[in-house]
Design a protein around this motif. Structure first.
Motif, PDB file in Angstrom:
ATOM      1  N   ARG A 209       0.829  -1.208   0.000  1.00  0.00           N
ATOM      2  CA  ARG A 209       0.000   0.000   0.000  1.00  0.00           C
ATOM      3  C   ARG A 209       0.863   1.259   0.000  1.00  0.00           C
ATOM      4  O   ARG A 209       0.572   2.233  -0.684  1.00  0.00           O
ATOM      5  CB  ARG A 209      -0.904  -0.006   1.233  1.00  0.00           C
ATOM      6  CG  ARG A 209      -1.831   1.191   1.296  1.00  0.00           C
ATOM      7  CD  ARG A 209      -2.798   1.092   2.446  1.00  0.00           C
ATOM      8  NE  ARG A 209      -2.107   0.968   3.726  1.00  0.00           N
ATOM      9  CZ  ARG A 209      -2.714   0.760   4.879  1.00  0.00           C
ATOM     10  NH1 ARG A 209      -4.035   0.626   4.915  1.00  0.00           N
ATOM     11  NH2 ARG A 209      -2.035   0.675   6.001  1.00  0.00           N
ATOM     12  N   LYS A 210       1.943   1.208   0.794  1.00  0.00           N
ATOM     13  CA  LYS A 210       2.857   2.348   0.863  1.00  0.00           C
ATOM     14  C   LYS A 210       3.395   2.678  -0.521  1.00  0.00           C
ATOM     15  O   LYS A 210       3.426   3.825  -0.957  1.00  0.00           O
ATOM     16  CB  LYS A 210       4.014   1.997   1.818  1.00  0.00           C
ATOM     17  CG  LYS A 210       4.535   3.170   2.623  1.00  0.00           C
ATOM     18  CD  LYS A 210       5.757   2.781   3.429  1.00  0.00           C
ATOM     19  CE  LYS A 210       5.426   2.054   4.727  1.00  0.00           C
ATOM     20  NZ  LYS A 210       6.648   1.634   5.462  1.00  0.00           N
ATOM     21  N   GLU A 212       2.093   1.836  -3.372  1.00  0.00           N
ATOM     22  CA  GLU A 212       1.005   2.271  -4.244  1.00  0.00           C
ATOM     23  C   GLU A 212       0.698   3.757  -4.028  1.00  0.00           C
ATOM     24  O   GLU A 212       0.506   4.513  -4.977  1.00  0.00           O
ATOM     25  CB  GLU A 212      -0.244   1.444  -3.941  1.00  0.00           C
ATOM     26  CG  GLU A 212      -1.253   1.435  -5.059  1.00  0.00           C
ATOM     27  CD  GLU A 212      -2.402   0.494  -4.740  1.00  0.00           C
ATOM     28  OE1 GLU A 212      -3.148   0.796  -3.790  1.00  0.00           O
ATOM     29  OE2 GLU A 212      -2.549  -0.528  -5.412  1.00  0.00           O
ATOM     30  N   ASN A 213       0.675   4.152  -2.764  1.00  0.00           N
ATOM     31  CA  ASN A 213       0.403   5.553  -2.449  1.00  0.00           C
ATOM     32  C   ASN A 213       1.500   6.468  -2.985  1.00  0.00           C
ATOM     33  O   ASN A 213       1.250   7.596  -3.412  1.00  0.00           O
ATOM     34  CB  ASN A 213       0.267   5.746  -0.934  1.00  0.00           C
ATOM     35  CG  ASN A 213      -1.005   5.119  -0.402  1.00  0.00           C
ATOM     36  OD1 ASN A 213      -1.911   4.807  -1.172  1.00  0.00           O
ATOM     37  ND2 ASN A 213      -1.064   4.920   0.905  1.00  0.00           N
ATOM     38  N   LYS A 214       2.729   5.946  -2.968  1.00  0.00           N
ATOM     39  CA  LYS A 214       3.862   6.722  -3.463  1.00  0.00           C
ATOM     40  C   LYS A 214       3.741   6.919  -4.975  1.00  0.00           C
ATOM     41  O   LYS A 214       4.029   7.981  -5.507  1.00  0.00           O
ATOM     42  CB  LYS A 214       5.172   5.992  -3.127  1.00  0.00           C
ATOM     43  CG  LYS A 214       6.366   6.913  -2.964  1.00  0.00           C
ATOM     44  CD  LYS A 214       7.628   6.133  -2.686  1.00  0.00           C
ATOM     45  CE  LYS A 214       7.844   5.836  -1.213  1.00  0.00           C
ATOM     46  NZ  LYS A 214       9.034   5.004  -0.962  1.00  0.00           N
ATOM     47  N   ASN A 215       3.285   5.862  -5.654  1.00  0.00           N
ATOM     48  CA  ASN A 215       3.177   5.902  -7.115  1.00  0.00           C
ATOM     49  C   ASN A 215       1.904   6.589  -7.595  1.00  0.00           C
ATOM     50  O   ASN A 215       1.750   6.865  -8.778  1.00  0.00           O
ATOM     51  CB  ASN A 215       3.225   4.480  -7.688  1.00  0.00           C
ATOM     52  CG  ASN A 215       4.585   3.833  -7.450  1.00  0.00           C
ATOM     53  OD1 ASN A 215       5.569   4.551  -7.202  1.00  0.00           O
ATOM     54  ND2 ASN A 215       4.639   2.517  -7.509  1.00  0.00           N
ATOM     55  N   ALA A 216       0.964   6.822  -6.656  1.00  0.00           N
ATOM     56  CA  ALA A 216      -0.340   7.377  -7.067  1.00  0.00           C
ATOM     57  C   ALA A 216      -0.217   8.862  -7.378  1.00  0.00           C
ATOM     58  O   ALA A 216       0.676   9.533  -6.896  1.00  0.00           O
ATOM     59  CB  ALA A 216      -1.359   7.135  -5.966  1.00  0.00           C
TER      60      ALA A 216
ATOM     61  N   LYS B 148      -1.218   3.902  13.522  1.00  0.00           N
ATOM     62  CA  LYS B 148      -1.939   3.415  12.341  1.00  0.00           C
ATOM     63  C   LYS B 148      -2.257   1.925  12.415  1.00  0.00           C
ATOM     64  O   LYS B 148      -3.032   1.408  11.620  1.00  0.00           O
ATOM     65  CB  LYS B 148      -1.076   3.660  11.085  1.00  0.00           C
ATOM     66  CG  LYS B 148      -0.742   5.120  10.827  1.00  0.00           C
ATOM     67  CD  LYS B 148      -1.988   5.893  10.451  1.00  0.00           C
ATOM     68  CE  LYS B 148      -1.712   7.380  10.229  1.00  0.00           C
ATOM     69  NZ  LYS B 148      -2.983   8.123  10.144  1.00  0.00           N
ATOM     70  N   ASP B 172      -5.325   2.237  10.161  1.00  0.00           N
ATOM     71  CA  ASP B 172      -5.626   1.725   8.822  1.00  0.00           C
ATOM     72  C   ASP B 172      -5.080   0.318   8.589  1.00  0.00           C
ATOM     73  O   ASP B 172      -5.018  -0.172   7.466  1.00  0.00           O
ATOM     74  CB  ASP B 172      -5.147   2.699   7.744  1.00  0.00           C
ATOM     75  CG  ASP B 172      -3.650   2.908   7.757  1.00  0.00           C
ATOM     76  OD1 ASP B 172      -2.949   2.156   8.458  1.00  0.00           O
ATOM     77  OD2 ASP B 172      -3.174   3.828   7.078  1.00  0.00           O
ATOM     78  N   ARG B 187      -9.804   0.951   2.310  1.00  0.00           N
ATOM     79  CA  ARG B 187      -8.432   1.393   2.551  1.00  0.00           C
ATOM     80  C   ARG B 187      -7.791   0.738   3.783  1.00  0.00           C
ATOM     81  O   ARG B 187      -6.595   0.854   4.012  1.00  0.00           O
ATOM     82  CB  ARG B 187      -8.394   2.921   2.709  1.00  0.00           C
ATOM     83  CG  ARG B 187      -9.179   3.390   3.918  1.00  0.00           C
ATOM     84  CD  ARG B 187      -9.265   4.889   4.077  1.00  0.00           C
ATOM     85  NE  ARG B 187     -10.181   5.192   5.172  1.00  0.00           N
ATOM     86  CZ  ARG B 187      -9.857   5.110   6.461  1.00  0.00           C
ATOM     87  NH1 ARG B 187      -8.645   4.772   6.824  1.00  0.00           N
ATOM     88  NH2 ARG B 187     -10.754   5.382   7.395  1.00  0.00           N
TER      89      ARG B 187
END
Lengths: 216, 216
Positions: A209-210, A212-216, B148, B172, B187
């Motif tokens: 997820r980390k 993915e968030n960086k690439n988003a 988190k 999360d 999420r």
């Protein structure tokens, strides 16, 4: 034999959660359950569910799915959960006590007949209906009771010596919650639980997820 | 994303036990470790070990094996265990207390900053160095601490409401030890532990042995 690899291990691991869902559906009065419904509940692919269930020998019917009662019977029989399995637990600490109170066990045919500990404050008491006996009497008690399965929740430094005594007394299957890799004769089965495995899964999801968030 | 399937799940689950062995070899002063040695220790096939380790991006050298230090770094980085991950634990019962005392966590970057319970006898105490705070303060504390990740060890009937509060407070990722399938927003990541999975594995091995003895 005891050292054999269970090739269908991930499928076997999922069977209890299938059973949980199917029993619920049975209580609600349904006669059939589809693999797709089970898959949705557990966030799996339907093909995976069908493959997993096929190891129990049951095949679903097109459109209708699996007959609920026969499916429960098949899974329970595959796991041997339709038989009563006597067991002892050694080490009545926090984890041991938690396991003794784990209500799911009664659905798995697991019958705790005694627990053993070295703490005089615990000996003679009853925890969740199970008598706590002195660890010195373990060898004789296990022999007399004819128990073959032991749950090991002693502190890790005592794991091997405790296992040795259990095996000498007739135990041939150990559910090992210590972090010691037990040395046992070939005929003795050991299932080692490792809490870190589940945490590793969660961590890999968090890492993904980390990223993915960086690439988003 | 949160609902993604981790395709390499069995490999990920094995990584902590690899790490355990490799760290031991490092302490003994070895520079290299072969996949075959790891496989022998864990009763796996060498090809499986090499496949599992490849997901961390590391490749062994023919004949020499894996450089121990780089292998540890690769696994830890893959799992995110080279970072400190703050967490709270909710439900200081037997299982919660056992987890709070689980010493392996420190090697996994897992840092328990607080625990929550509703029992006045536990509130204000310190369990394995972690302060136990009143559950009513959980939402504010979790927000203030910016945590988190939560470990959920409350009784199952309280699982969903506790998860809801945690999520509202910023959590999360939940490591769920209750037997409730939590309803969470997409999420939020959930790893559900099921003790029955390990028991199912042991039971299948016992069933296989029974059959083998019958046919012998």
């Amino acid at each position: 034999m005891a050292k054999q690899k269970i090739s269908a291990a991930p499928s076997v691991r999922r069977l209890p959660s299938y059973l949980h869902i199917i029993r619920q559906v049975e209580r609600e009065g349904s006669e059939y359950i589809s693999g797709t419904i089970i898959a949705q509940e557990l966030n799996l692919e339907p093909i995976q569910v069908r493959k997993d269930l096929s190891i129990t020998g049951i095949i679903g019917k097109p459109k209708k799915g699996y007959p609920v009662h026969a499916l429960i019977t098949a899974i329970e029989h595959f796991l041997g959960w339709d038989d009563i399995q006597d067991a002892v637990l050694v080490g009545v600490g926090n984890l041991g006590t938690a396991l003794m109170g784990y209500q799911e066990f009664q659905f798995h045919g697991l019958n705790l007949v005694a627990a053993f500990d070295m703490d005089p404050r615990k000996i003679g008491s009853t925890v969740h209906g199970v008598p706590v006996l002195p660890i010195e009497s373990m060898d004789i008690q296990v022999k007399n009771l004819g128990v073959k399965l032991a749950i090991l929740t002693v502190p890790s430094p005592h794991a091997q010596e405790t296992a040795d005594i259990l095996i000498k007394s007739g135990v041939d299957a150990i559910w090992n919650f210590t972090n010691v890799k037990l040395k046992v004769p070939d005929r003795v089965l050991v299932q080692k639980e490792d809490l870190s495995s589940g945490y590793a899964m969660l961590c890999v999801m968090m890492q993904a997820r980390k990223l993915e968030n960086k690439n988003a």
